[in-house]
Write a protein that holds these residues in place. Structure first.
Motif, PDB file in Angstrom:
ATOM      1  N   TYR A 426      17.505  14.252  42.000  1.00 37.87           N
ATOM      2  CA  TYR A 426      17.394  15.499  41.451  1.00 37.87           C
ATOM      3  C   TYR A 426      19.300  16.430  41.885  1.00 37.87           C
ATOM      4  N   HIS A 451      13.459  14.786  43.780  1.00 39.88           N
ATOM      5  CA  HIS A 451      13.382  13.519  42.711  1.00 39.88           C
ATOM      6  C   HIS A 451      12.364  14.681  41.249  1.00 39.88           C
ATOM      7  N   ARG A 452      13.505  14.460  40.758  1.00 36.03           N
ATOM      8  CA  ARG A 452      12.620  15.886  39.583  1.00 36.03           C
ATOM      9  C   ARG A 452      11.570  14.842  38.210  1.00 36.03           C
ATOM     10  N   LEU A 453      12.399  13.807  38.207  1.00 38.56           N
ATOM     11  CA  LEU A 453      11.359  12.993  37.730  1.00 38.56           C
ATOM     12  C   LEU A 453      10.538  12.101  37.479  1.00 38.56           C
ATOM     13  N   SER A 454      10.374  12.070  39.591  1.00 41.25           N
ATOM     14  CA  SER A 454       8.683  12.004  39.812  1.00 41.25           C
ATOM     15  C   SER A 454       8.019  13.112  40.516  1.00 41.25           C
ATOM     16  N   LYS A 455       9.052  14.275  40.349  1.00 34.65           N
ATOM     17  CA  LYS A 455       8.347  15.370  40.579  1.00 34.65           C
ATOM     18  C   LYS A 455       7.723  15.620  41.896  1.00 34.65           C
ATOM     19  N   GLU A 489      20.274  12.526  39.141  1.00 36.75           N
ATOM     20  CA  GLU A 489      19.091  12.837  37.479  1.00 36.75           C
ATOM     21  C   GLU A 489      19.251  14.296  37.378  1.00 36.75           C
ATOM     22  N   GLU A 493      20.992  15.369  33.688  1.00 33.63           N
ATOM     23  CA  GLU A 493      20.070  16.514  32.996  1.00 33.63           C
ATOM     24  C   GLU A 493      21.768  16.859  32.226  1.00 33.63           C
ATOM     25  N   THR A 511      15.417   3.248  40.248  1.00 33.76           N
ATOM     26  CA  THR A 511      14.943   3.239  38.665  1.00 33.76           C
ATOM     27  C   THR A 511      14.946   1.371  38.946  1.00 33.76           C
TER      28      THR A 511
END
Ligand code: ADP
Ligand code: ZN
Length: 723
Positions: A426, A451-455, A489, A493, A511
């Motif tokens: 991100y 990495h915002r998708l995996s926090k 990421e 957004e 991914t």
């Protein structure tokens, strides 16, 4: 054949080199044979080497210990022995370390059958968290103990415990089964005139045999794959073998489909994710000639082909062909040396050759073949630069108004767009608004990437991960951490905010990390289930999406900031490759490059579609500065967990540097990545005139400096990494 009374054996024991052994009566040994030999109280493996080629201690014949036995492994051929010598010499590696790449541990699984294990028995009487994890993760899997430990992320002891407990049961797998044979005549394409000419020349060279190196330079979409397949077909027709090296095995799904369509079946794959039984089967099939075509990552280069007729290095400009651990070799260059030893053809295929390759072709060392136009009349895309100083993105946005307008127009026509930014995650930096703290990796001199998708926050150098902390780890202030700068990421957004109806796919090594995921991506894009692709350099490679008509380069200046010797070249290649994804079908493509320096030479060359202008200027600059390929470079990296020890050793090496004409040494200095995985790093950079015997100089120099046991010294010849 009579056997000599004694043989010199390269033993697989670090630092020992070659040792002499007596040949016991009744045993016949020839160079290349695998043997077991006594060493102290133990028996270890080694390979018999040619007489007179290696230094060793002279030992009285009657004091020599005898060879313990000959191992059942196909001998190392003479061309491979010469190649191993060359690699060890050129890259300053140990000969045993290089032979280990030709004979990986699976080569020693001499049995024709391998015992694998799978779930099947009762649950163990005693259940531990590790055992539970293994039982959960091994559902439907099978492999030897080491494979299963890797799959379940537990220790081998845990797996062995489950075998003893009867939870994992044995399954015998054969290693020498029959293989489907690719058929040269299965479905030959109808080649266009330019393709046919180039393919014909390469195929004839393969048929004739003999060393012949080629640079196959074809613009993106020119059909290089179809063309080099004809060289593969020629190898098959001659009854020989072919090797195709690819930069990223996870991305080979579309390639494999094309191969099967052309030759009727899949080739043999070779890469690090194979299970031991698969590796053993592939290795044995290559050695005895059953495997006719192999596609693999760089390590496939060291497979023991019985009759290698042609090697193709696909996307030959890719830096992933450079190995950065163990033996620091460049697979592109070793491929050429191997072809020379094997009297074979080697084809470097790319749209954007490395300067090194370009110079060899210009000199005539490599034969230069060109495909100047796209297949089927498709046009090259229209490329323009967006000057970010004139058209800055709105606050909190990363896409400029011209690029945003182009995306809107593309989506409006029902076509697909690709946005390229070579940054995973991100945001590359997380900063505390309150105290200014920048969150760093505890093991490396590097920022943690959000990495915002995996926090999570992750270090891209060592893999260290933590959850995103709720408050600043330095000052303790809550809700004070802010993300700085964009990664893919964050672009996703923004796309979601501006075009909420667009269906988005993020394409990175996070991914798209397996052939199956890559195949799924291709299917989804082709089925038009995706409108906008957002990706790192993973998305620049090899894809052919006819409905993709817009490519936006979010930050073309990104790769230039580091300023190493190849920064310009790499940026040029990346942008040209990603631009090459646009308009490959009937519809024309458009490329917008966001940059702060549209007047820079490389941006101008990209916009004008004139790579020659860039190559000429870059080649001249290298020549003026004596940089590769006009001069030679080697990096010396000195590292230790103890900072003072690393510094002292680096200084000792620096002080011992030879004073000679045509050699200069920079450093020692703390590496840009001053700490990596908890090790402190110092670097020296050696620059030498081409005529200087750099390897010998380095060997004498480093051999004379004593380094303590807690310090590691790595030499990187022709370095690609300068961190
Ligand atoms: P490159 O690798 O040079 O970028 P590709 O090999 O991916 O180009 O070719 C681009 C597209 O054109 C692919 O879909 C390929 O299948 C197709 N193609 C190229 N040459 C031929 C040919 N002679 N006949 C049919 N299709 C071809
Ligand atoms: Zn780290």
């Amino acid at each position: 054949m009579t056997s000599p009374a004694s043989v010199r054996v390269v033993v697989f024991q670090h630092g020992l080199g070659a040792l002499d052994y007596a040949v016991p009566a009744g045993l016949t040994l020839a160079p290349g044979d695998a043997v077991s030999v006594p060493l102290g109280p133990r028996v270890i493996s080694g390979v018999v080497w040619d007489e007179g080629r290696l230094e060793g201690r002279e030992v009285e014949a009657k004091r020599l210990r005898p060879v313990a036995g000959k191992l059942d492994i196909p001998p190392l051929s003479a061309p491979m022995r010469r190649l191993c010598e060359w690699v060890a010499d050129y890259y300053l590696a140990s000969l045993a370390g290089v032979i280990r790449m030709v004979w990986p541990s699976v080569a020693f699984l001499g049995e024709r059958e391998i015992v694998e294990y799978r779930l099947g028995g009762q649950l163990p009487g005693r259940m531990t968290p590790a055992r539970l994890q293994a039982v959960e993760r091994l559902e439907g899997r099978q492999g030897i103990v080491r494979d299963l430990a890797r799959m379940a992320d537990v220790s081998e002891a845990v797996v062995r415990g489950l075998v003893t407990a009867g939870t994992l049961v044995a399954e015998v797998v054969g290693a020498d089964g029959a293989l489907a044979q690719p058929d040269a005549g299965f479905a030959p394409p109808v080649l266009e005139a330019a393709q046919a000419e180039v393919a014909g020349e390469m195929a004839a060279a393969v048929g004739a045999g003999g060393f012949a190196p080629y640079l196959l330079e074809g613009v993106t979409g020119s059909g290089k794959t179809e063309v080099y397949f004809e060289a593969v077909a020629a190898a098959l027709e001659a009854g020989g073998q072919a090797l195709v090296l690819v930069p990223e095995i996870a991305l080979t799904a579309p390639w494999l489909a094309r191969f099967a369509a052309r030759f009727g079946c899949a080739p043999v794959s070779w890469h690090s994710d194979l299970k031991a039984s698969e590796r053993r089967a592939a290795w044995a099939a290559v050695a005895d000639g059953r495997a006719k075509v192999v596609v693999g990552a760089r390590s496939a280069l060291f497979l023991p082909f019985k009759d290698l007729r042609v090697t193709i290095v696909d996307e030959a400009h890719e830096t992933s062909f450079k190995q950065e651990e163990g033996v620091h070799y460049h697979a592109r260059d070793v491929a050429v040396m191997r072809a020379r030893e094997e009297d074979a053809v080697v084809i470097l295929a790319t749209a954007t050759p490395a300067i090194e390759t370009q110079v060899q072709a210009a000199k005539g060392t490599y034969r230069h073949l060109q495909l100047p136009a796209r297949f089927g009349g498709a046009q090259m895309p229209d490329i323009s630069a967006v000057d970010l100083r004139r058209y800055p993105p709105a606050r909190g946005h990363w896409l400029s108004p011209p690029l945003a307008a182009a995306v809107t127009a593309t989506l409006g026509r029902g076509e697909q767009a690709l946005l390229f930014l070579n940054r995973r995650g991100y945001a590359p930096l997380t900063l505390c608004r309150h105290c200014g703290e920048r969150i760093q990796c505890p093991n490396c001199t590097a920022w943690m990437v959000e990495h915002r998708l995996s926090k999570r926050l992750a270090c891209h150098h060592c893999g260290h991960q933590t959850p995103v902390p709720p408050r600043c780890p330095e000052c303790g202030e809550a809700d004070s951490l802010v993300a700085c700068g964009p990664g893919v990421e964050r672009i996703a957004e923004e796309v979601g905010r501006v075009w909420p109806e667009a269906r988005v796919a993020i394409v990175t090594s996070d991914t798209v990390n397996s052939p199956a995921r890559a195949a799924e991506l291709v299917r989804a894009v082709e089925a038009k289930e995706i409108d906008v692709l957002i990706g790192t350099q993973m998305v620049t490679k090899g894809y052919h999406f006819p409905e993709l008509t817009l490519v936006g380069v979010v930050d073309a200046d990104l790769g230039l900031s580091g300023g190493d010797l190849r920064a310009g070249e790499r940026t040029f290649q990346q942008v040209a490759q990603v631009a090459g994804r646009a308009g490959r079908g009937a519809k024309p493509g458009k490329v917008l490059i966001q940059t702060h320096q549209p007047q820079a030479r490389l941006m101008q060359a990209l916009v004008a579609g004139d790579p020659a202008a860039f190559y000429e200027a870059e080649t001249e600059a290298r020549r003026d500065l004596g940089l590769p390929p006009f001069g030679r470079l080697a990096a010396i990296i000195v590292s230790s967990e103890d900072a003072a020890a690393a510094l002292a050793a680096a200084r000792a090496i620096g002080a011992a540097a030879p004073q000679m004409e045509g050699l200069s040494v920079l450093g020692p200095a703390a590496a840009p990545l001053a700490m990596l995985r908890g090790r402190h790093r110092q670097r020296l950079l050696v620059q030498a005139r081409r005529s200087l015997a750099l390897q010998r100089v380095l060997r004498d120099w480093l051999g004379a400096v004593a380094v303590p046991g807690n310090v590691r010294v790595v030499v990187d010849v022709d370095p690609y990494s300068f961190v």
